[in-house]
Design a protein around this motif. Sequence first.
Motif, mmCIF file in Angstrom:
data_model
loop_
_atom_site.group_PDB
_atom_site.id
_atom_site.type_symbol
_atom_site.label_atom_id
_atom_site.label_comp_id
_atom_site.label_asym_id
_atom_site.label_seq_id
_atom_site.Cartn_x
_atom_site.Cartn_y
_atom_site.Cartn_z
ATOM 1 N N ALA A 127 43.615 33.671 28.457
ATOM 2 C CA ALA A 127 43.821 34.736 29.440
ATOM 3 C C ALA A 127 42.488 35.304 29.910
ATOM 4 C CB ALA A 127 44.694 35.840 28.844
ATOM 5 N N GLU A 128 41.553 35.479 28.982
ATOM 6 C CA GLU A 128 40.246 36.026 29.345
ATOM 7 C C GLU A 128 39.490 35.074 30.270
ATOM 8 O OE1 GLU A 128 36.156 37.699 27.262
ATOM 9 O OE2 GLU A 128 37.923 37.329 26.024
ATOM 10 N N GLU A 129 39.569 33.787 29.970
ATOM 11 C CA GLU A 129 38.882 32.795 30.795
ATOM 12 C C GLU A 129 39.439 32.752 32.223
ATOM 13 O OE1 GLU A 129 39.313 29.216 28.519
ATOM 14 O OE2 GLU A 129 37.742 29.787 27.095
ATOM 15 N N ASN A 130 40.717 33.066 32.370
ATOM 16 C CA ASN A 130 41.376 32.974 33.671
ATOM 17 C C ASN A 130 41.700 34.332 34.281
ATOM 18 O OD1 ASN A 130 41.595 30.047 33.682
ATOM 19 N ND2 ASN A 130 43.063 30.324 32.019
ATOM 20 N N PHE A 131 41.193 35.411 33.678
ATOM 21 C CA PHE A 131 41.593 36.751 34.082
ATOM 22 C C PHE A 131 41.292 37.052 35.545
ATOM 23 C CE2 PHE A 131 41.353 41.456 34.139
ATOM 24 C CZ PHE A 131 42.644 41.715 33.709
ATOM 25 N N ASP A 132 40.109 36.701 36.012
ATOM 26 C CA ASP A 132 39.758 36.960 37.415
ATOM 27 C C ASP A 132 40.683 36.211 38.364
ATOM 28 O OD1 ASP A 132 37.720 38.635 36.637
ATOM 29 O OD2 ASP A 132 36.140 37.129 36.899
ATOM 30 N N GLN A 133 40.960 34.968 38.039
ATOM 31 C CA GLN A 133 41.859 34.156 38.876
ATOM 32 C C GLN A 133 43.279 34.737 38.853
ATOM 33 O OE1 GLN A 133 41.964 30.056 37.689
ATOM 34 N NE2 GLN A 133 43.422 29.475 39.277
ATOM 35 N N ILE A 134 43.737 35.152 37.695
ATOM 36 C CA ILE A 134 45.061 35.759 37.576
ATOM 37 C C ILE A 134 45.111 37.059 38.365
ATOM 38 C CG2 ILE A 134 46.690 36.836 35.961
ATOM 39 C CD1 ILE A 134 45.623 34.769 33.852
ATOM 40 N N ALA A 135 44.048 37.854 38.261
ATOM 41 C CA ALA A 135 43.992 39.136 38.963
ATOM 42 C C ALA A 135 44.144 38.948 40.474
ATOM 43 C CB ALA A 135 42.692 39.857 38.638
ATOM 44 N N GLU A 136 43.583 37.880 41.005
ATOM 45 C CA GLU A 136 43.688 37.616 42.437
ATOM 46 C C GLU A 136 45.134 37.418 42.882
ATOM 47 O OE1 GLU A 136 41.064 34.579 43.859
ATOM 48 O OE2 GLU A 136 39.323 35.483 42.874
ATOM 49 N N THR A 137 45.974 36.908 42.014
ATOM 50 C CA THR A 137 47.379 36.656 42.377
ATOM 51 C C THR A 137 48.254 37.901 42.223
ATOM 52 O OG1 THR A 137 48.053 35.927 40.172
ATOM 53 C CG2 THR A 137 47.161 34.242 41.663
ATOM 54 N N MET A 138 47.737 38.954 41.635
ATOM 55 C CA MET A 138 48.536 40.157 41.407
ATOM 56 C C MET A 138 48.982 40.818 42.707
ATOM 57 S SD MET A 138 49.140 40.476 38.201
ATOM 58 C CE MET A 138 49.318 38.701 38.276
ATOM 59 N N SER A 139 48.281 40.574 43.785
ATOM 60 C CA SER A 139 48.717 41.140 45.065
ATOM 61 C C SER A 139 50.074 40.569 45.477
ATOM 62 C CB SER A 139 47.675 40.890 46.164
ATOM 63 O OG SER A 139 47.535 39.502 46.393
ATOM 64 N N ASP A 140 50.406 39.376 44.989
ATOM 65 C CA ASP A 140 51.724 38.789 45.263
ATOM 66 C C ASP A 140 52.840 39.613 44.651
ATOM 67 O OD1 ASP A 140 50.300 36.743 46.455
ATOM 68 O OD2 ASP A 140 50.565 35.325 44.792
ATOM 69 N N PHE A 141 52.500 40.423 43.649
ATOM 70 C CA PHE A 141 53.477 41.268 42.965
ATOM 71 C C PHE A 141 53.355 42.728 43.371
ATOM 72 C CE2 PHE A 141 52.485 37.704 40.087
ATOM 73 C CZ PHE A 141 53.736 37.101 40.034
ATOM 74 N N GLY A 142 52.587 42.987 44.428
ATOM 75 C CA GLY A 142 52.450 44.357 44.934
ATOM 76 C C GLY A 142 51.450 45.202 44.158
ATOM 77 N N PHE A 143 50.545 44.559 43.438
ATOM 78 C CA PHE A 143 49.556 45.300 42.635
ATOM 79 C C PHE A 143 48.250 45.395 43.374
ATOM 80 C CE2 PHE A 143 46.347 45.580 39.222
ATOM 81 C CZ PHE A 143 46.808 46.708 38.587
#
Length: 143
Positions: A127-143
């Motif tokens: 999760a830490e290694e991919n956190f920035d990439q995951i964070a970018e997709t959070m806008s898909d969930f309204g975040f």
Amino acid sequence: MLMGEFQHNIDAKGRLIVPAKLRDDLGENFVLTKGLDGCLFGYPVSEWAKLEVKLNEMPLSKKDARTFVRYFYAGASEVEIDKQGRINIPQSLREHAAITKGCMIIGVSDRIEIWDEARWQAYAKEAEENFDQIAETMSDFGF
């Protein structure tokens, strides 16, 4: 709100200390069940009641819904925090989460998760290694 990360060991009888910082929000009794990603979910009774409403609304005509509800309820067990701040985790739940000794207890808003320590460390590293990439997709969930 349940949050934080805590390390404790489970004893040979399946007893695990619940961190003091989480006990007030969990209450004296809470529901422990099979979680996702190889961990256990623990819900305060009030949160479990809200979840039950949602589970009961799932369509019985859908096989995946029936399977999920059965599996989720079948693994559920109400646990009680003893005077030493411990719970007894049923053997079937320990097996589900591959818990043998070292455990991580994490607060996740409305629930806790209990992980085998090695499994959590591997999951957290990914999760830490991919956190920035995951964070970018959070806008898909309204975040």
